[in-house]
Enzyme design. Structure first.
Site, PDB file in Angstrom:
ATOM      1  CG  ASN A   1      -1.822   1.091   1.360  1.00 44.05           C
ATOM      2  OD1 ASN A   1      -1.440   2.227   1.123  1.00 44.05           O
ATOM      3  ND2 ASN A   1      -3.064   0.810   1.721  1.00 44.05           N
TER       4      ASN A   1
ATOM      5  CG  HIS B   1       1.202   5.612   5.109  1.00 39.01           C
ATOM      6  ND1 HIS B   1       0.441   6.530   5.799  1.00 39.01           N
ATOM      7  CD2 HIS B   1       0.628   4.409   5.350  1.00 39.01           C
ATOM      8  CE1 HIS B   1      -0.525   5.905   6.435  1.00 39.01           C
ATOM      9  NE2 HIS B   1      -0.428   4.613   6.180  1.00 39.01           N
TER      10      HIS B   1
ATOM     11  CG  HIS C   1      -8.135   3.984   1.097  1.00 38.64           C
ATOM     12  ND1 HIS C   1      -8.311   3.797   2.444  1.00 38.64           N
ATOM     13  CD2 HIS C   1      -9.349   4.357   0.620  1.00 38.64           C
ATOM     14  CE1 HIS C   1      -9.574   4.045   2.774  1.00 38.64           C
ATOM     15  NE2 HIS C   1     -10.211   4.404   1.672  1.00 38.64           N
TER      16      HIS C   1
ATOM     17  NE  ARG D   1      -9.403   8.140   4.513  1.00 39.83           N
ATOM     18  CZ  ARG D   1      -9.578   7.265   5.505  1.00 39.83           C
ATOM     19  NH1 ARG D   1      -8.754   6.252   5.626  1.00 39.83           N
ATOM     20  NH2 ARG D   1     -10.562   7.407   6.361  1.00 39.83           N
TER      21      ARG D   1
ATOM     22  NE  ARG E   1      -7.628  11.018   5.915  1.00 43.78           N
ATOM     23  CZ  ARG E   1      -8.034  10.401   7.014  1.00 43.78           C
ATOM     24  NH1 ARG E   1      -7.203   9.648   7.698  1.00 43.78           N
ATOM     25  NH2 ARG E   1      -9.264  10.557   7.449  1.00 43.78           N
TER      26      ARG E   1
ATOM     27  CD  GLU F   1      -7.214  -0.252   1.363  1.00 43.21           C
ATOM     28  OE1 GLU F   1      -7.579   0.674   2.116  1.00 43.21           O
ATOM     29  OE2 GLU F   1      -6.196  -0.914   1.550  1.00 43.21           O
TER      30      GLU F   1
ATOM     31  CB  THR G   1      -5.354   4.159   9.486  1.00 43.63           C
ATOM     32  OG1 THR G   1      -5.336   3.162   8.472  1.00 43.63           O
ATOM     33  CG2 THR G   1      -5.310   3.488  10.841  1.00 43.63           C
ATOM     34  CB  THR G   2      -9.258   1.366   7.385  1.00 41.16           C
ATOM     35  OG1 THR G   2      -8.772   2.003   6.212  1.00 41.16           O
ATOM     36  CG2 THR G   2     -10.625   0.796   7.143  1.00 41.16           C
TER      37      THR G   2
ATOM     38  CD  GLU H   1      -7.072  -6.203   3.083  1.00 45.28           C
ATOM     39  OE1 GLU H   1      -7.329  -5.761   1.949  1.00 45.28           O
ATOM     40  OE2 GLU H   1      -6.368  -5.602   3.907  1.00 45.28           O
TER      41      GLU H   1
ATOM     42  CG  HIS I   1      -5.370  -2.130   9.149  1.00 44.84           C
ATOM     43  ND1 HIS I   1      -4.913  -1.533  10.290  1.00 44.84           N
ATOM     44  CD2 HIS I   1      -5.926  -1.130   8.413  1.00 44.84           C
ATOM     45  CE1 HIS I   1      -5.193  -0.244  10.256  1.00 44.84           C
ATOM     46  NE2 HIS I   1      -5.805   0.027   9.113  1.00 44.84           N
TER      47      HIS I   1
ATOM     48  N   GLY J   1       1.328  -1.612   4.320  1.00 42.72           N
ATOM     49  CA  GLY J   1       1.723  -0.270   3.907  1.00 42.72           C
ATOM     50  C   GLY J   1       2.635   0.421   4.893  1.00 42.72           C
TER      51      GLY J   1
HETATM   52  N1  PXP Z   1      -5.744  -3.219   4.229  1.00 47.23           N
HETATM   53  C1  PXP Z   1      -6.655  -2.236   4.343  1.00 47.23           C
HETATM   54  C2  PXP Z   1      -8.063  -2.547   3.978  1.00 47.23           C
HETATM   55  C3  PXP Z   1      -6.306  -0.947   4.769  1.00 47.23           C
HETATM   56  O1  PXP Z   1      -7.237   0.014   4.889  1.00 47.23           O
HETATM   57  C4  PXP Z   1      -4.949  -0.692   5.069  1.00 47.23           C
HETATM   58  C5  PXP Z   1      -4.541   0.693   5.504  1.00 47.23           C
HETATM   59  O2  PXP Z   1      -4.646   1.581   4.477  1.00 47.23           O
HETATM   60  C6  PXP Z   1      -4.025  -1.727   4.921  1.00 47.23           C
HETATM   61  C7  PXP Z   1      -4.451  -3.001   4.533  1.00 47.23           C
HETATM   62  C8  PXP Z   1      -2.578  -1.551   5.210  1.00 47.23           C
HETATM   63  O3  PXP Z   1      -2.410  -1.289   6.568  1.00 47.23           O
HETATM   64  P1  PXP Z   1      -1.018  -0.820   7.108  1.00 47.23           P
HETATM   65  O4  PXP Z   1      -0.717   0.501   6.461  1.00 47.23           O
HETATM   66  O5  PXP Z   1      -1.219  -0.722   8.577  1.00 47.23           O
HETATM   67  O6  PXP Z   1      -0.015  -1.853   6.705  1.00 47.23           O
END
Ligand code: PXP
Length: 392
Positions: free
Chosen positions: A160, A163, A196, A198, A202, A223, A253-254, A304, A344, A366
């Protein structure tokens, strides 16, 4: 092949992961130093098992497992030394036992294969208490060693790049570019790119997704929240897949999985639109049986599983519980016919055990990778994570 695994037609409706069971059988022979042995494992129904139980043990009804060591036949036919014998397992009984112990079906089948194999190698639990304890201890040990040995079913690593865009947006300029970052991730071994978009834009911008669509060589997973604007955008871009997530304006974050049960109509409609455009849909959900069923009913191709609670666990016991929940949910989702991803909060410390779970196809990571990239460079950060996730 040393283990000949076969399934009778009567159990065709069980969603069994044959590859996984074959790998486990082969690993077991290796652990028992029996690489050259020949074993036949037949998975069958209760009715079929009852027939063998009656014929060979004069007992009514099915049982879970029967082992038949290879013996010299009466007619003097010489059986090759390497031939260990046959193991018959009733999947119907294994399923009931799994439910009774709150284990997954594949967990129970693995236990029964171990049990059958030990019988073929001379272990016994009926002759004496001492021998029974020896056999049960060894069964437990073998099961544990299987779980900790990495199999050939390592998942894909999807990265991801949100960031990277977060840092760019901090100054509102053009650096660093998540599109370039995605290419570097792919060069370093990523199997997919996740972004993602959004509602509040952002981090990732429309421009990023449009260019990623053209430049990503592996797989682009968009996403998205279920809003008319983002749905239209996805239908225009046609990513390789989309992952539906809940979105709250104020969250960092989500925060949790999508409540598919509570949003059934909306989710179903969005999936239908994606389906017509040929876009497979994943739904980000908590590891929960009702949400898995709802995702299946709504027409999702993937789920997921949210690994956040496992990652944030504040004690070893809690972490173990959260892990177990993910393990069971992954198998349940797989058995219902869904494909399974997870993500996540995963980092260099906690991703390994999740990556080793057999039913998970892909991890989406990510923050940990982009954070490490600031210190050691993106190429190295991706390679280090790929080594953990894919055991390369
Ligand atoms: N999966 C989903 C659905 C997410 O929303 C996120 C965060 O954007 C991630 C995975 C990746 O999470 P992390 O950035 O904590 O690795």
């Amino acid at each position: 092949m040393a283990v000949h695994l076969s399934l009778t037609a009567k159990i065709a409706t069980y969603p069994l992961n044959r590859k996984l069971l074959q790998i486990r059988c082969d690993q077991l022979l290796h652990l028992l130093h029996l690489e050259k042995a020949e074993v036949s494992v037949v998975l069958m129904s209760d009715a079929e098992m009852a027939g063998y139980n009656e014929q060979y043990r004069k007992k009514q009804g099915p049982t879970n497992v029967l082992s038949f060591p290879a013996e010299q036949a009466d007619d003097g036919f010489v059986i090759p030394e390497a031939e260990l014998g046959d193991i018959l397992i009733s999947v119907d009984t294994a399923r009931r036992e799994a439910e009774g112990h709150q284990h997954t079906l594949h967990h129970r089948l693995t236990e029964l294969i171990i049990h059958g194999l030990l019988h073929l190698t001379g272990y016994d639990h009926e002759r004496s208490e001492e021998e029974a304890v020896r056999m049960w201890d060894f069964e437990k040990e073998l099961f544990q060693r299987l779980q900790t040995s990495r199999s050939a079913t390592m998942p894909f690593l999807a990265i991801n790049v949100d960031h990277v865009a977060t840092v760019r947006q901090a100054r509102g300029g053009i650096e660093p570019d998540p599109v370039l970052a995605a290419s570097l991730c792919e060069l370093a071994g990523a199997d997919g790119i996740v972004a993602h978009l959004r509602e509040d834009r952002r981090h990732i911008q429309d421009r990023d997704v449009r260019i990623l669509r053209q430049t990503v060589k592996t797989k682009l997973n968009l996403e998205m929240a279920i809003t008319p604007e983002i749905i239209d955008f996805a239908l225009e871009i046609v990513p390789d897949m989309v992952t539906l997530v809940p979105e709250k304006r104020k969250e960092l974050t989500t925060e949790g999985g999508l409540d598919v049960l509570g949003n059934e109509k909306k989710v179903r409609k969005a999936i239908e639109k994606m389906r017509k455009a040929g876009i497979p849909v994943s739904i980000f959900i908590d590891p929960d049986a009702a949400q898995i069923q709802a995702a299946l009913d709504a027409g999702a191709t993937f789920v997921e599983l949210h690994t956040g609670r496992y990652c944030d666990a504040d004690s070893a016991e809690d972490m173990k519980q959260q892990f177990r929940l993910i393990e069971q949910s992954a198998e349940l989702a797989f058995e219902t016919g869904l494909r399974v991803n997870a993500g996540h909060g995963l980092d260099y410390r906690n991703a390994g055990p999740i990556a080793a779970l057999p039913f998970i196809e892909e991890l989406s990571i990510g923050h940990a990778i982009i954070s490490r990239a600031v210190l050691v460079g993106l190429d190295q950060a991706v390679r280090e994570m790929a080594a953990i996730v894919k055991f390369v």
